[in-house]
Scaffold this motif. Structure first.
Motif, PDB file in Angstrom:
ATOM      1  N   ASP A   1       0.837  -1.207   0.000  1.00 50.62           N
ATOM      2  CA  ASP A   1       0.000   0.000   0.000  1.00 50.62           C
ATOM      3  C   ASP A   1       0.874   1.260   0.000  1.00 50.62           C
ATOM      4  O   ASP A   1       0.556   2.244  -0.665  1.00 50.62           O
ATOM      5  CB  ASP A   1      -0.933   0.004   1.214  1.00 50.62           C
ATOM      6  N   TRP A   2       1.966   1.250   0.762  1.00 51.67           N
ATOM      7  CA  TRP A   2       2.880   2.397   0.766  1.00 51.67           C
ATOM      8  C   TRP A   2       3.435   2.639  -0.636  1.00 51.67           C
ATOM      9  O   TRP A   2       3.450   3.775  -1.120  1.00 51.67           O
ATOM     10  CB  TRP A   2       4.054   2.146   1.717  1.00 51.67           C
ATOM     11  N   LEU A   3       3.885   1.567  -1.264  1.00 48.31           N
ATOM     12  CA  LEU A   3       4.465   1.690  -2.602  1.00 48.31           C
ATOM     13  C   LEU A   3       3.405   2.144  -3.599  1.00 48.31           C
ATOM     14  O   LEU A   3       3.674   2.953  -4.491  1.00 48.31           O
ATOM     15  CB  LEU A   3       5.071   0.349  -3.019  1.00 48.31           C
ATOM     16  N   ALA A   4       2.184   1.634  -3.424  1.00 50.29           N
ATOM     17  CA  ALA A   4       1.084   2.037  -4.300  1.00 50.29           C
ATOM     18  C   ALA A   4       0.765   3.515  -4.133  1.00 50.29           C
ATOM     19  O   ALA A   4       0.402   4.199  -5.101  1.00 50.29           O
ATOM     20  CB  ALA A   4      -0.161   1.199  -3.983  1.00 50.29           C
ATOM     21  N   ALA A   5       0.918   4.022  -2.916  1.00 50.61           N
ATOM     22  CA  ALA A   5       0.595   5.418  -2.627  1.00 50.61           C
ATOM     23  C   ALA A   5       1.670   6.387  -3.110  1.00 50.61           C
ATOM     24  O   ALA A   5       1.505   7.601  -2.992  1.00 50.61           O
ATOM     25  CB  ALA A   5       0.378   5.596  -1.126  1.00 50.61           C
ATOM     26  N   GLY A   6       2.764   5.854  -3.636  1.00 49.43           N
ATOM     27  CA  GLY A   6       3.796   6.724  -4.200  1.00 49.43           C
ATOM     28  C   GLY A   6       5.055   6.840  -3.366  1.00 49.43           C
ATOM     29  O   GLY A   6       5.921   7.667  -3.674  1.00 49.43           O
ATOM     30  N   ILE A   7       5.180   6.042  -2.303  1.00 48.86           N
ATOM     31  CA  ILE A   7       6.434   6.045  -1.554  1.00 48.86           C
ATOM     32  C   ILE A   7       7.472   5.319  -2.406  1.00 48.86           C
ATOM     33  O   ILE A   7       7.274   4.168  -2.794  1.00 48.86           O
ATOM     34  CB  ILE A   7       6.278   5.353  -0.181  1.00 48.86           C
TER      35      ILE A   7
ATOM     36  N   ILE B   1     -13.093   3.119   2.207  1.00 52.44           N
ATOM     37  CA  ILE B   1     -12.692   2.729   0.861  1.00 52.44           C
ATOM     38  C   ILE B   1     -11.206   2.410   0.961  1.00 52.44           C
ATOM     39  O   ILE B   1     -10.398   3.259   1.345  1.00 52.44           O
ATOM     40  CB  ILE B   1     -12.921   3.850  -0.171  1.00 52.44           C
ATOM     41  N   TYR B   2     -10.854   1.176   0.670  1.00 55.06           N
ATOM     42  CA  TYR B   2      -9.473   0.738   0.832  1.00 55.06           C
ATOM     43  C   TYR B   2      -8.622   1.156  -0.356  1.00 55.06           C
ATOM     44  O   TYR B   2      -9.116   1.359  -1.465  1.00 55.06           O
ATOM     45  CB  TYR B   2      -9.413  -0.789   0.996  1.00 55.06           C
ATOM     46  N   LEU B   3      -7.318   1.272  -0.104  1.00 47.63           N
ATOM     47  CA  LEU B   3      -6.401   1.480  -1.207  1.00 47.63           C
ATOM     48  C   LEU B   3      -6.385   0.201  -2.054  1.00 47.63           C
ATOM     49  O   LEU B   3      -6.431  -0.901  -1.531  1.00 47.63           O
ATOM     50  CB  LEU B   3      -4.983   1.769  -0.699  1.00 47.63           C
ATOM     51  N   ARG B   4      -6.336   0.375  -3.352  1.00 46.41           N
ATOM     52  CA  ARG B   4      -6.301  -0.736  -4.319  1.00 46.41           C
ATOM     53  C   ARG B   4      -7.587  -1.569  -4.291  1.00 46.41           C
ATOM     54  O   ARG B   4      -7.587  -2.740  -4.638  1.00 46.41           O
ATOM     55  CB  ARG B   4      -5.083  -1.644  -4.051  1.00 46.41           C
ATOM     56  N   GLU B   5      -8.669  -0.965  -3.869  1.00 48.01           N
ATOM     57  CA  GLU B   5      -9.936  -1.695  -3.841  1.00 48.01           C
ATOM     58  C   GLU B   5     -10.473  -1.869  -5.261  1.00 48.01           C
ATOM     59  O   GLU B   5     -10.227  -1.047  -6.149  1.00 48.01           O
ATOM     60  CB  GLU B   5     -10.952  -0.946  -2.974  1.00 48.01           C
TER      61      GLU B   5
ATOM     62  N   ARG C   1       0.953   1.163  -9.759  1.00 43.90           N
ATOM     63  CA  ARG C   1       2.229   1.150  -9.037  1.00 43.90           C
ATOM     64  C   ARG C   1       2.405  -0.128  -8.221  1.00 43.90           C
ATOM     65  O   ARG C   1       3.518  -0.614  -8.032  1.00 43.90           O
ATOM     66  CB  ARG C   1       2.322   2.376  -8.113  1.00 43.90           C
ATOM     67  N   ALA C   2       1.299  -0.665  -7.727  1.00 40.75           N
ATOM     68  CA  ALA C   2       1.369  -1.851  -6.868  1.00 40.75           C
ATOM     69  C   ALA C   2       1.536  -3.148  -7.649  1.00 40.75           C
ATOM     70  O   ALA C   2       2.080  -4.123  -7.109  1.00 40.75           O
ATOM     71  CB  ALA C   2       0.110  -1.940  -6.005  1.00 40.75           C
TER      72      ALA C   2
ATOM     73  N   VAL D   1       9.134  -6.803  -3.057  1.00 43.46           N
ATOM     74  CA  VAL D   1       8.881  -6.113  -1.787  1.00 43.46           C
ATOM     75  C   VAL D   1       9.925  -6.539  -0.760  1.00 43.46           C
ATOM     76  O   VAL D   1      10.468  -5.713  -0.018  1.00 43.46           O
ATOM     77  CB  VAL D   1       7.469  -6.416  -1.240  1.00 43.46           C
ATOM     78  N   ARG D   2      10.228  -7.851  -0.729  1.00 43.99           N
ATOM     79  CA  ARG D   2      11.238  -8.351   0.206  1.00 43.99           C
ATOM     80  C   ARG D   2      12.589  -7.691  -0.052  1.00 43.99           C
ATOM     81  O   ARG D   2      13.320  -7.354   0.876  1.00 43.99           O
ATOM     82  CB  ARG D   2      11.381  -9.860   0.067  1.00 43.99           C
ATOM     83  N   ASN D   3      12.927  -7.493  -1.333  1.00 43.14           N
ATOM     84  CA  ASN D   3      14.205  -6.872  -1.677  1.00 43.14           C
ATOM     85  C   ASN D   3      14.250  -5.408  -1.232  1.00 43.14           C
ATOM     86  O   ASN D   3      15.280  -4.935  -0.744  1.00 43.14           O
ATOM     87  CB  ASN D   3      14.438  -6.962  -3.191  1.00 43.14           C
ATOM     88  N   VAL D   4      13.130  -4.699  -1.418  1.00 45.53           N
ATOM     89  CA  VAL D   4      13.053  -3.303  -0.977  1.00 45.53           C
ATOM     90  C   VAL D   4      13.295  -3.221   0.531  1.00 45.53           C
ATOM     91  O   VAL D   4      14.064  -2.379   1.015  1.00 45.53           O
ATOM     92  CB  VAL D   4      11.678  -2.689  -1.331  1.00 45.53           C
ATOM     93  N   VAL D   5      12.643  -4.115   1.268  1.00 45.04           N
ATOM     94  CA  VAL D   5      12.770  -4.107   2.724  1.00 45.04           C
ATOM     95  C   VAL D   5      14.179  -4.523   3.151  1.00 45.04           C
ATOM     96  O   VAL D   5      14.751  -3.937   4.078  1.00 45.04           O
ATOM     97  CB  VAL D   5      11.715  -5.032   3.357  1.00 45.04           C
TER      98      VAL D   5
END
Length: 400
Positions: free
Chosen positions: A67-73, A274-278, A358-359, A369-373
């Motif tokens: 969700d963070w990555l989807a939001a533009g982080i 309303i959820y992100l990526r719903e 983005r997601a 995602v694991r690599n980013v973290v």
């Protein structure tokens, strides 16, 4: 002084919604281009209230990161990491607990509030009482001097400042500090040294904040000073020895204006989110069935936008021209509620479409995602380790 750095975190409590986006993530996305930013998943903090269901934290963590990555982080702009992967947080928390008075923890405003709100759970635990100190360690371990918070979180930052100040008072000493500081003053040059001492006297004897600011600027402008001498001059100026832990400042953020579908605060517990990526069909259904002004029983009844939850969405998603159209059309019954909702629906769907795009790579390939973290944790760990070396040395725990 240390470079400006922003730190903020979020508990993994499940899927994020538009309230999280407009209240936090949109601000993070802006800050990442203005400052070095560290954003972390506060999984240990989640355990303070969900210690009996730890299995939900892991899944919520990965969903939230997407969700963070989807939001533009952007992981190329900000450092994203998981709190429990950087064990130095726990070490600093433990060491700070040795000097933090129990009364400081008990007076944190949210402590009693949360005890009342979550009265169905047993929160008479050491972890829950100590969570503000863990929160302080999260900030201090990175020497972050800027913490983006709303007004309700200001006491937490003030608490962190008090802890840092107490630590520096106890351990920010070095042998022969006075002599070393006076030698550092000489390195400013005779003219600047005289000005520095004058400003120091004005601040310490008269509490002149302007003198303090001028003296800090004077130190900052002295290019030839070593980091050690610079720190000595700051400490000598302010009346103690060295800054080991940085006192953070509040970076005040506006409260989220995002209402729920029923006009209350958007919250999962209210079922009005309303959820992100719903899914677009789900969003469409939710918006079209939103509550409206109760006075508009029939299509021909005039309404008042100020009493309608949809109008709150217009304030966020549509422009002045649409606002005028809504005000005039609703009050005269020239437009119906479904017509009024349409521009809001289109704006939300457009916003969500960009998030889903983005997601998508991370949804299709979770290893990304694991690599980013993993990269973020490594970067965060290097900063944390540098702080802990200084902390251990100051406390006499190096044993070398």
């Amino acid at each position: 002084m240390y470079a400006e750095r922003v730190l903020s975190g979020m508990r993994p409590t499940g899927r994020l919604h538009l309230g999280h986006y407009h209240g936090v993530l949109k601000n993070w996305a802006r800050l990442q281009y203005e400052y070095p930013c560290l954003f972390f998943v506060a999984d240990w903090h989640a355990l303070t209230t969900t210690y009996d269901k730890p299995e939900v934290i892991s899944q919520a963590t990965w969903e939230m990161l997407i969700d963070w990555l989807a939001a533009g982080i952007d992981p190329n702009q900000a450092t994203l990491f998981i709190q429990s992967r950087v064990l130095e947080h726990a070490e600093l928390h433990l060491l700070l607990s040795m000097i933090t008075p129990l009364g400081w923890l008990e007076r944190v405003p949210t402590y009693k509030d949360q005890l009342e709100k979550l009265s169905h759970k047993d929160l008479t635990t050491y972890g829950f009482l100590g969570y503000p100190l863990l929160q302080a360690a999260d900030i201090l371990i990175y020497r972050a001097n800027l913490v983006p918070v709303g007004e309700d979180q200001i006491p937490h930052v003030e608490f962190t400042r008090e802890v840092a100040r107490r630590f520096n008072h106890f351990y920010g000493r070095e042998p022969n500090f006075e002599e070393n500081a006076k030698e550092a003053v000489k390195k400013l040059g005779s003219k600047r040294a005289r000005l520095y001492l004058e400003l120091r006297t004005r601040f310490q004897q008269e509490g002149d904040d302007e003198a303090l600011a001028q003296a800090r600027a004077l130190i900052d402008e002295a290019q030839s000073l070593s980091l050690g001498d610079r720190e000595r001059l700051y400490g000598y100026l302010e009346g103690y020895s060295k800054h080991i832990l940085v006192e953070p400042q509040v970076l005040l953020t506006e409260a989220s204006r995002m209402p729920g579908l029923d006009g209350q605060k958007m919250s999962k517990s209210y079922g009005n989110t309303i959820y992100l990526r719903e899914d677009p069909e789900s969003i469409t259904r939710k918006v079209r069935t939103m509550q409206t002004d109760p006075a508009r029983v029939r299509r021909t009844d005039p309404g008042d936008p100020e009493r309608c939850p949809v109008w709150q969405f217009h304030k966020i998603y549509t422009d002045a021209e649409v606002h005028q159209w809504v005000q005039e059309g609703c009050r005269s019954a020239k437009i119906g509620c479904l017509e009024c909702k349409q521009p809001v629906l289109e704006a939300i769907l457009k916003e969500q479409e960009a998030m889903r795009e983005r997601a998508q790579p991370y949804v299709e390939n979770p290893s990304l995602v694991r690599n980013v973290v993993a990269d973020g944790c490594e970067q965060a760990r290097k900063l944390a380790q540098a702080t802990m070396r200084d902390v251990r040395e100051a406390m006499g725990l190096e044993y070398t």
